[in-house]
Design a protein around this motif. Sequence first.
Motif, PDB file in Angstrom:
ATOM      1  N   VAL A 294      -6.625 108.452 -31.887  1.00 54.97           N
ATOM      2  CA  VAL A 294      -5.625 108.197 -30.842  1.00 54.97           C
ATOM      3  C   VAL A 294      -5.204 109.524 -30.223  1.00 54.97           C
ATOM      4  O   VAL A 294      -4.930 110.499 -30.931  1.00 54.97           O
ATOM      5  CB  VAL A 294      -4.388 107.481 -31.421  1.00 54.97           C
ATOM      6  CG1 VAL A 294      -3.283 107.382 -30.373  1.00 54.97           C
ATOM      7  CG2 VAL A 294      -4.752 106.096 -31.937  1.00 54.97           C
ATOM      8  N   PHE A 295      -5.138 109.541 -28.905  1.00 57.88           N
ATOM      9  CA  PHE A 295      -4.658 110.709 -28.171  1.00 57.88           C
ATOM     10  C   PHE A 295      -3.327 110.354 -27.525  1.00 57.88           C
ATOM     11  O   PHE A 295      -3.192 109.295 -26.904  1.00 57.88           O
ATOM     12  CB  PHE A 295      -5.668 111.101 -27.088  1.00 57.88           C
ATOM     13  CG  PHE A 295      -5.382 112.413 -26.416  1.00 57.88           C
ATOM     14  CD1 PHE A 295      -5.625 113.617 -27.064  1.00 57.88           C
ATOM     15  CD2 PHE A 295      -4.888 112.458 -25.117  1.00 57.88           C
ATOM     16  CE1 PHE A 295      -5.387 114.829 -26.443  1.00 57.88           C
ATOM     17  CE2 PHE A 295      -4.644 113.667 -24.485  1.00 57.88           C
ATOM     18  CZ  PHE A 295      -4.892 114.859 -25.153  1.00 57.88           C
ATOM     19  N   ILE A 296      -2.310 111.211 -27.672  1.00 56.76           N
ATOM     20  CA  ILE A 296      -1.001 110.984 -27.056  1.00 56.76           C
ATOM     21  C   ILE A 296      -0.817 111.961 -25.905  1.00 56.76           C
ATOM     22  O   ILE A 296      -0.975 113.172 -26.067  1.00 56.76           O
ATOM     23  CB  ILE A 296       0.144 111.163 -28.071  1.00 56.76           C
ATOM     24  CG1 ILE A 296       0.071 110.111 -29.174  1.00 56.76           C
ATOM     25  CG2 ILE A 296       1.497 111.079 -27.357  1.00 56.76           C
ATOM     26  CD1 ILE A 296       1.164 110.256 -30.218  1.00 56.76           C
TER      27      ILE A 296
ATOM     28  N   VAL B  57       0.466 106.468 -24.106  1.00 57.34           N
ATOM     29  CA  VAL B  57       1.355 107.122 -23.148  1.00 57.34           C
ATOM     30  C   VAL B  57       2.798 106.801 -23.522  1.00 57.34           C
ATOM     31  O   VAL B  57       3.180 105.620 -23.542  1.00 57.34           O
ATOM     32  CB  VAL B  57       1.061 106.650 -21.708  1.00 57.34           C
ATOM     33  CG1 VAL B  57       2.046 107.289 -20.723  1.00 57.34           C
ATOM     34  CG2 VAL B  57      -0.376 106.988 -21.321  1.00 57.34           C
ATOM     35  N   PRO B  58       3.613 107.815 -23.831  1.00 53.36           N
ATOM     36  CA  PRO B  58       4.998 107.553 -24.237  1.00 53.36           C
ATOM     37  C   PRO B  58       5.899 107.257 -23.037  1.00 53.36           C
ATOM     38  O   PRO B  58       6.700 108.079 -22.595  1.00 53.36           O
ATOM     39  CB  PRO B  58       5.404 108.857 -24.944  1.00 53.36           C
ATOM     40  CG  PRO B  58       4.552 109.902 -24.339  1.00 53.36           C
ATOM     41  CD  PRO B  58       3.257 109.246 -23.965  1.00 53.36           C
ATOM     42  N   ASP B  59       5.735 106.059 -22.493  1.00 53.19           N
ATOM     43  CA  ASP B  59       6.525 105.589 -21.358  1.00 53.19           C
ATOM     44  C   ASP B  59       6.326 104.083 -21.272  1.00 53.19           C
ATOM     45  O   ASP B  59       5.604 103.494 -22.094  1.00 53.19           O
ATOM     46  CB  ASP B  59       6.069 106.282 -20.067  1.00 53.19           C
ATOM     47  CG  ASP B  59       7.148 106.257 -18.981  1.00 53.19           C
ATOM     48  OD1 ASP B  59       8.192 105.604 -19.169  1.00 53.19           O
ATOM     49  OD2 ASP B  59       6.943 106.910 -17.936  1.00 53.19           O
ATOM     50  N   VAL B  60       6.950 103.460 -20.288  1.00 50.92           N
ATOM     51  CA  VAL B  60       6.794 102.022 -20.083  1.00 50.92           C
ATOM     52  C   VAL B  60       5.991 101.769 -18.810  1.00 50.92           C
ATOM     53  O   VAL B  60       5.881 102.634 -17.943  1.00 50.92           O
ATOM     54  CB  VAL B  60       8.162 101.317 -19.997  1.00 50.92           C
ATOM     55  CG1 VAL B  60       8.871 101.379 -21.335  1.00 50.92           C
ATOM     56  CG2 VAL B  60       9.032 101.925 -18.899  1.00 50.92           C
TER      57      VAL B  60
ATOM     58  N   VAL C 148      -5.930 103.194 -22.240  1.00 52.74           N
ATOM     59  CA  VAL C 148      -4.501 103.540 -22.200  1.00 52.74           C
ATOM     60  C   VAL C 148      -3.622 102.407 -22.718  1.00 52.74           C
ATOM     61  O   VAL C 148      -3.833 101.233 -22.394  1.00 52.74           O
ATOM     62  CB  VAL C 148      -4.079 103.912 -20.759  1.00 52.74           C
ATOM     63  CG1 VAL C 148      -2.564 103.893 -20.601  1.00 52.74           C
ATOM     64  CG2 VAL C 148      -4.610 105.291 -20.402  1.00 52.74           C
ATOM     65  N   LYS C 149      -2.630 102.774 -23.541  1.00 53.37           N
ATOM     66  CA  LYS C 149      -1.600 101.859 -24.013  1.00 53.37           C
ATOM     67  C   LYS C 149      -0.243 102.520 -23.762  1.00 53.37           C
ATOM     68  O   LYS C 149      -0.050 103.678 -24.134  1.00 53.37           O
ATOM     69  CB  LYS C 149      -1.732 101.571 -25.514  1.00 53.37           C
ATOM     70  CG  LYS C 149      -3.108 101.096 -25.969  1.00 53.37           C
ATOM     71  CD  LYS C 149      -3.354  99.665 -25.584  1.00 53.37           C
ATOM     72  CE  LYS C 149      -4.711  99.182 -26.118  1.00 53.37           C
ATOM     73  NZ  LYS C 149      -5.017  97.797 -25.711  1.00 53.37           N
ATOM     74  N   TYR C 150       0.685 101.805 -23.139  1.00 48.86           N
ATOM     75  CA  TYR C 150       2.040 102.337 -22.949  1.00 48.86           C
ATOM     76  C   TYR C 150       2.878 101.948 -24.164  1.00 48.86           C
ATOM     77  O   TYR C 150       3.094 100.762 -24.430  1.00 48.86           O
ATOM     78  CB  TYR C 150       2.663 101.786 -21.673  1.00 48.86           C
ATOM     79  CG  TYR C 150       2.034 102.359 -20.421  1.00 48.86           C
ATOM     80  CD1 TYR C 150       2.425 103.602 -19.927  1.00 48.86           C
ATOM     81  CD2 TYR C 150       1.034 101.661 -19.744  1.00 48.86           C
ATOM     82  CE1 TYR C 150       1.839 104.140 -18.790  1.00 48.86           C
ATOM     83  CE2 TYR C 150       0.440 102.190 -18.602  1.00 48.86           C
ATOM     84  CZ  TYR C 150       0.853 103.434 -18.131  1.00 48.86           C
ATOM     85  OH  TYR C 150       0.259 103.963 -17.010  1.00 48.86           O
ATOM     86  N   ILE C 151       3.348 102.954 -24.900  1.00 43.86           N
ATOM     87  CA  ILE C 151       4.009 102.681 -26.184  1.00 43.86           C
ATOM     88  C   ILE C 151       5.522 102.840 -26.119  1.00 43.86           C
ATOM     89  O   ILE C 151       6.207 102.713 -27.131  1.00 43.86           O
ATOM     90  CB  ILE C 151       3.449 103.588 -27.297  1.00 43.86           C
ATOM     91  CG1 ILE C 151       3.780 105.064 -27.046  1.00 43.86           C
ATOM     92  CG2 ILE C 151       1.950 103.377 -27.452  1.00 43.86           C
ATOM     93  CD1 ILE C 151       3.467 105.966 -28.233  1.00 43.86           C
TER      94      ILE C 151
ATOM     95  N   LEU D  80      16.273 103.154 -18.821  1.00 45.17           N
ATOM     96  CA  LEU D  80      15.423 102.548 -17.789  1.00 45.17           C
ATOM     97  C   LEU D  80      14.708 101.289 -18.272  1.00 45.17           C
ATOM     98  O   LEU D  80      13.581 101.002 -17.888  1.00 45.17           O
ATOM     99  CB  LEU D  80      14.378 103.563 -17.281  1.00 45.17           C
ATOM    100  CG  LEU D  80      14.923 104.833 -16.633  1.00 45.17           C
ATOM    101  CD1 LEU D  80      13.775 105.779 -16.294  1.00 45.17           C
ATOM    102  CD2 LEU D  80      15.718 104.526 -15.385  1.00 45.17           C
ATOM    103  N   GLY D  81      15.346 100.529 -19.149  1.00 46.42           N
ATOM    104  CA  GLY D  81      14.736  99.295 -19.605  1.00 46.42           C
ATOM    105  C   GLY D  81      14.372  99.309 -21.070  1.00 46.42           C
ATOM    106  O   GLY D  81      14.636 100.264 -21.784  1.00 46.42           O
ATOM    107  N   ASP D  82      13.770  98.223 -21.531  1.00 48.95           N
ATOM    108  CA  ASP D  82      13.434  98.068 -22.946  1.00 48.95           C
ATOM    109  C   ASP D  82      12.088  98.695 -23.265  1.00 48.95           C
ATOM    110  O   ASP D  82      11.103  98.496 -22.566  1.00 48.95           O
ATOM    111  CB  ASP D  82      13.382  96.579 -23.319  1.00 48.95           C
ATOM    112  CG  ASP D  82      14.748  95.916 -23.198  1.00 48.95           C
ATOM    113  OD1 ASP D  82      15.748  96.612 -23.432  1.00 48.95           O
ATOM    114  OD2 ASP D  82      14.790  94.721 -22.864  1.00 48.95           O
ATOM    115  N   ASP D  83      12.070  99.467 -24.342  1.00 51.17           N
ATOM    116  CA  ASP D  83      10.816 100.052 -24.821  1.00 51.17           C
ATOM    117  C   ASP D  83      10.146  99.114 -25.813  1.00 51.17           C
ATOM    118  O   ASP D  83      10.823  98.426 -26.585  1.00 51.17           O
ATOM    119  CB  ASP D  83      11.089 101.382 -25.535  1.00 51.17           C
ATOM    120  CG  ASP D  83      11.459 102.494 -24.553  1.00 51.17           C
ATOM    121  OD1 ASP D  83      10.918 102.485 -23.442  1.00 51.17           O
ATOM    122  OD2 ASP D  83      12.278 103.341 -24.914  1.00 51.17           O
TER     123      ASP D  83
END
Length: 353
Positions: free
Chosen positions: A124-126, A157-160, A180-183, A337-340
Motif C-alpha cells: 500500500v502506498f499513502i 489517499v487521506p481525504d474524502v 486509489v482508495k479514499y480513506i 468537512l463531512g464524515d470520514d
Amino acid sequence: MGNKRILVAALNWGLGHATRCVPIINELIDFGYEPVIASDGPALELLKMEFPQLLHRQLPSYNIEYAEKASGLKWKLLQNSPHILRTIQKENRITEELVDELELSGIISDNRWGVRSQKLKKNVFITHQLKVLSGSTSFLSTYIQRKYIAKFQQCWVPDVKGENNLSGILGHPLKLPGNVKYIGRLSRLKKVNSGIIYDYLVLLSGPEPQRSILESILLKQFENTERRTLFVRGVIHDETIEHSNPFLKVKNYLFGKELEEALNGSRYIISRSGYTTLMDLACLHKKAFFIPTPGQPEQEYLAERMERLGMAAYSKQDDFSTEKLEKIEDYRGLSDLGDDPLIGSFLTFFEGE
C-alpha cells in the motif's frame, strides 16, 4: 509468529508523514496486527517515542533539504536526483530482506517509493498527491509519481471523495489511478473542549534550512509579545533557546497527549500549510494562520485554497508580521468537512493470503 506483521514506513521529510502514520499504526494494533515501524532521522525518532513497544528498523535517508531561496528548490532537488534514486533502490533491497527476516504479511509506505516487495501482494502506498505541483514541471513530477503508485496494489489517499474535500486538485485530479482508495483524513488528535491556555501556538516543522529560517523570523516577531504564546519548534534534540519574555514559552517538541492538549488549549495556530497539519487542525476545528514553505508549490496551493474557501488567512514568509494575525478572525477556521470513513474498514486488505 502470532499476529500478522505489517511494515509501516514513513518518509522523513518534516514530521508530517510520520505523525499521520500514528492513527494507522493504532488501528493496526486494535485490529490484531503487529506493526513494524521503519523510517530514518527525526521521523523514526518520533515513531519510536510514540510506539516504544514496537519493532523498528532504520531505512536509508533521502537527506532532503530545501534551498535557502525559494527559487533554488527545484535546482537543489534536481542536483539530489541521483542520490534519491540510489536511496529508493537501497530501501527496496532492505525491504525485500525485511520481508524474509520478519515474515511480513504486508507493507504500508507513506511516500517512500522503494518500500514495497515483489514477494508480497499486499503493498500500500499513502499519498495525498495524485497530482504533484512543481510549477512548469508539474506534468513530469506527476508522471513520475503515478509510475511509482502503479507498482503498489493499493494507493490510499487521506481525504474524502467529492467536492467537499481538503486536498483539492492534489488528491482529486480529473483522472484517477485505478488502485486509489479514499480513506478519510488521518489525525492522531481528538477535539476536546478545554479552556484556552495560549493565545497563539506556533507549530514549526519541515526540512531545513527553511524550518530554522521561519523560526528566526517568528521568534523576532514575538520577542516582546504580551500575548500568551507557545512555540513548538519541531526538533528532536535537547538544545534550548533562551529568552526573557514571561509570555513566551518554547518547547523543542510535544507528542501524544501533550500536543493534543496544547492544540486544544490554544486560540489560534500559526504554522506551515503542510497537508498533515491541515488534517490535524480540521479535526480540531481550529482557526489558523498559514505561512507556506517558500518554493513549495503544494503548500502555497493549500494556503491559497484555504484563504479562497474562507477558512484561514496566510502570508508569504518574507512578508509576515504579527499585525497580519488580526486577519484570523475574518475566517471561519478549519473543520472536518463531512464524515470520514473508518480506517479499519480498509485494513481488511491484509486479510487472507
